[in-house]
Design an enzyme around this catalytic site. Structure first.
Site, mmCIF file in Angstrom:
data_model
loop_
_atom_site.group_PDB
_atom_site.id
_atom_site.type_symbol
_atom_site.label_atom_id
_atom_site.label_comp_id
_atom_site.label_asym_id
_atom_site.label_seq_id
_atom_site.Cartn_x
_atom_site.Cartn_y
_atom_site.Cartn_z
ATOM 1 N N ASP A 270 -7.188 6.052 -3.718
ATOM 2 C CA ASP A 270 -6.436 4.903 -3.212
ATOM 3 C C ASP A 270 -6.114 3.949 -4.359
ATOM 4 O OD1 ASP A 270 -5.305 2.819 -1.845
ATOM 5 O OD2 ASP A 270 -6.942 2.571 -0.421
ATOM 6 N N ASN B 127 -14.080 4.250 10.281
ATOM 7 C CA ASN B 127 -15.148 4.349 11.282
ATOM 8 C C ASN B 127 -15.831 3.037 11.655
ATOM 9 O OD1 ASN B 127 -15.694 7.125 12.273
ATOM 10 N ND2 ASN B 127 -15.787 7.585 10.091
ATOM 11 N N CYS C 39 0.802 -1.230 0.000
ATOM 12 C CA CYS C 39 0.000 0.000 0.000
ATOM 13 C C CYS C 39 0.829 1.271 0.000
ATOM 14 C CB CYS C 39 -0.983 -0.007 1.162
ATOM 15 S SG CYS C 39 -0.254 0.185 2.809
ATOM 16 N N ASP D 211 -16.997 -0.437 13.354
ATOM 17 C CA ASP D 211 -16.903 -1.009 14.697
ATOM 18 C C ASP D 211 -16.206 -2.371 14.620
ATOM 19 O OD1 ASP D 211 -18.273 1.164 15.668
ATOM 20 O OD2 ASP D 211 -20.218 0.144 15.723
ATOM 21 N N HIS E 84 -2.871 1.595 6.750
ATOM 22 C CA HIS E 84 -3.124 1.573 5.310
ATOM 23 C C HIS E 84 -2.813 2.965 4.786
ATOM 24 C CE1 HIS E 84 -4.516 0.584 1.421
ATOM 25 N NE2 HIS E 84 -5.619 1.303 1.482
#
Length: 683
Positions: free
Chosen positions: A355, A395, A274, A397, A332
């Protein structure tokens, strides 16, 4: 009298390069200019002088088969939406008239050809040809990539070196990188990247027309940096087998990668991960004139089923299991590009996530973005392009399951881990800048952080979980450093008014930044007894000899599972961290002013922190400081031993330059790095 004719055209290279902030591209065969700003060319005429009353000049500018024909005017008033050519009547030299060509601020990026015709009253015609390269213009307020601050234009367009950030939030590792946009051939290769793209092959006219838009350019480049769908630059490899290519950790700059790609007739370069994908894309975007910076998201979620939840599985003794399709990468790396978003409205202008690492398809190909950072922060996951995917990366969980024989023994939820730190290089300084608050609503964002801080207060971590009867937390004493024990503490609280007997399982596994952990390399088991409401602290350490085989670019997953012997209730706490590698120290004589084209010297030193002898190869490089790379073989060095290597180089370019060194050790999984910023003065 003999009629006039054009003898030659002078592209006024030095004047135009300075005016267009393209001085670094002086080694290009073509003149390099930016859109929305006039550039001057001069004609050298033979025969009689030029007479503006009777003679006319026309210029035909061509991009592929697209063209525009401009009659010469005497009005200097620029046009932000049309091509224009004019002669300044003041100071007109009839034997060598100067012509100004001004492109619209929305001109397409590419290599243009022009034909210049002089028509005389006697029906005479004379022609000259030339070419120039057109880039976006962050200095032009009418350009959609306009960025209003000079220090940011210098950082995000002109700087040819920088830092990438890897590791973990508690132990941020700075990796030097040379973007190399001014190295010979890099500009041409970046333009050829657009030319070999599927979009150009499918419909050249449409591609040329759409190259005026940085949104389109960003998506094309994002897809072309990886080679999954096209003749892209880099082949990804997340195994540990790099024998038919280069280990991604060995790359130190974009120039070698782009030049190898061009020289191989655009065959994919092996290999990238990456940070390599992102750094090469940053080079391409800066070359094309689009402000760009490399961004690291720590604890980055890859949500494969689009439910904004990442599931992790552990055994009843704390070993992380290779189950589930979702994953969390310890870090990342992507890029942000600065542009206006007329398609979404002015409230979405600014930084956009792109990306190039191939994770998910977007529009049928492996690319991602541009997703507005403001949309991610405001949870506008309905917006193009790929905003929902990037939102999950910062974000989602985390649900952790403790499993036994396919049965769930306990589950814990963590809403803070993903996207816990997002950073980029600070403008003008070699340190990270915390930009988490740009992506997320956080209580007290800070603007900067220190890489590898020794402060245990700043860098200690706390991972805690609770069951109905027991609370457990796991915290590291400080940021782990190679050669020192990894010390950590587990706090256990009995929340009941009855005594408890608990089985304790410690487990440590090595892992790559984006993979599930490998086999356990350290474990410890025991039993503790807790009195009613008792708080007990367990202090443990992993010795250097136990972790040295996994130090380097690998990370460590550390977990503790407590099992109530009477109820079989289990509770888990875990942490992932890296062990900081040693650094190379680069020193120069503080009194020695570094001057372009004058021989200079530096000393690179290394101290062996390992418990065994090491040897390897030292590689030194620096764009604008030396041609190519220098290699030195380092003989075996005993534990605690120190070695120095004197480096001689002759800078060729003025400005702030990065000298970087990398030591590849033969018998450890470690590449040791160091860098020094050097200010080169003119002669």
């Amino acid at each position: 009298m003999e009629d006039l004719s054009i003898q030659n055209v002078n592209l006024e290279q030095s004047e135009n390069l300075e005016r267009h902030h393209t001085d670094g591209f002086s080694n290009s065969e073509a003149l390099v200019v930016r859109r929305g700003e006039p550039f001057r060319i001069s004609l050298r005429l033979e025969g009689r002088p030029f007479n503006p009353r009777t003679d006319t000049i026309r210029i035909k500018v061509m991009l592929g088969r697209l063209y525009v024909i401009m009659p010469m005017t005497f009005s200097r008033k620029p046009s932000s939406s049309h091509w224009k050519a004019y002669i300044d009547p003041e100071g007109l030299n009839p034997q060598a008239p100067s012509i100004y060509i001004c492109s619209p601020a929305s001109a397409s990026v590419g290599c243009y050809r022009f034909q210049l015709y002089v028509f005389t009253k006697n029906n005479g015609r004379s022609c000259a040809t030339g070419k120039f390269i057109m880039l976006c213009n962050p200095w032009c307020s009418d350009d959609v990539v306009y960025i209003p601050f000079e220090d940011q234009r210098e950082e995000y367009i002109q700087s040819d070196s920088g830092l990438l950030f890897l590791g973990t939030p508690m132990n941020v590792v700075s990796r030097p990188w040379s973007f190399d946009q001014y190295e010979p051939g890099v500009l041409e290769t970046c333009l050829n990247l657009l030319r070999v793209s599927p979009q150009h092959k499918r419909n050249r006219k449409k591609d040329y027309l759409r190259r005026n838009n940085p949104i389109y350019i960003g998506r094309v480049v994002s897809a072309m940096i990886n080679s999954e769908d096209d003749r892209g630059v880099l082949k990804g490899n997340w195994s540990k087998d790099f024998k038919d290519g280069v280990n991604p950790s060995m790359w130190t700059g974009s120039g070698d990668i782009l030049q190898q790609w061009a020289q191989s007739n655009y065959s994919a370069v092996k290999y990238g991960q990456c940070w390599v994908f992102a750094a090469v894309m940053c080079t391409v975007m800066r070359v094309l004139g689009i402000p760009c910076r490399v961004v690291t998201n720590f604890n980055s979620a890859h949500d494969t089923n689009d439910n904004l939840v990442i599931e992790e599985f552990y055994s009843e003794t704390g070993q992380k299991l290779k189950q589930g399709h979702d994953s969390i990468w310890n870090f990342h790396v992507w890029v942000e590009c600065w542009m206006a978003r007329s398609d979404l409205g002015p409230e979405m202008n600014g930084w956009q996530v792109l990306d190039p690492t191939p994770q998910e398809r977007s529009g049928g190909v492996f690319c991602c973005g541009p997703a507005p950072v403001k949309a991610i922060k405001n949870r506008r996951v309905d917006m193009v392009y790929d905003t929902r995917f990037v939102y999950a990366e910062v974000n989602a969980d985390v649900h952790k399951f403790v499993m036994s024989k396919g049965r769930v023994l306990s589950v814990n939820k963590d809403t803070e881990r993903v996207g816990s730190l997002i950073c980029t290089k600070a403008v003008g300084f070699p340190r990270p800048q915390n930009i988490t608050g740009d992506y997320k609503l956080i209580k007290s964002p800070t603007s900067t952080l220190s890489s590898r801080s020794s402060s245990s207060t700043d860098n200690s971590t706390l991972r805690s979980e609770s069951s109905r009867g027991v609370f457990v937390s796991l915290s590291l004493d400080k940021s782990p450093v190679v050669g020192e024990p990894v010390r950590f503490m587990v706090q256990v609280i009995n929340k009941r008014r009855v005594a408890k007997s608990m089985k304790v399982h410690f487990n440590a596994q090595a892992k790559e930044y984006n993979h599930s952990p490998s086999e356990t390399f350290w474990e410890l088991h025991g039993i503790i007894h807790l009195a009613p409401m008792e708080v007990k602290v367990l202090e443990q350490q992993i010795l250097p000899a136990q972790y040295e085989d996994v130090v380097g670019d690998d990370l460590i997953n550390l977990a503790v599972v407590l099992e109530d012997t009477s109820s079989q209730e289990r509770v888990l706490a875990s942490e992932e961290f890296n062990i900081a590698s040693p650094e190379l120290i680069i020193q120069m004589d503080e009194d020695n002013t570094v001057v372009a084209n004058n021989k200079q010297s530096a000393v690179v030193s290394f101290t062996n922190p390992f418990s065994h002898p090491v040897s390897g190869v030292l590689t030194v490089a620096g764009a604008g400081l030396m041609q190519g790379k220098l290699h030195y073989r380092m003989p075996p060095l005993r534990p605690g031993g120190r070695v120095e290597q004197c480096i001689a180089f002759t800078p060729s370019k003025v400005g702030m330059r990065m000298l970087q060194a990398s030591l590849s050790l033969y018998n450890t999984n470690t590449n040791v790095r160091g860098f020094k910023m050097i200010s080169v003065q003119g002669e």
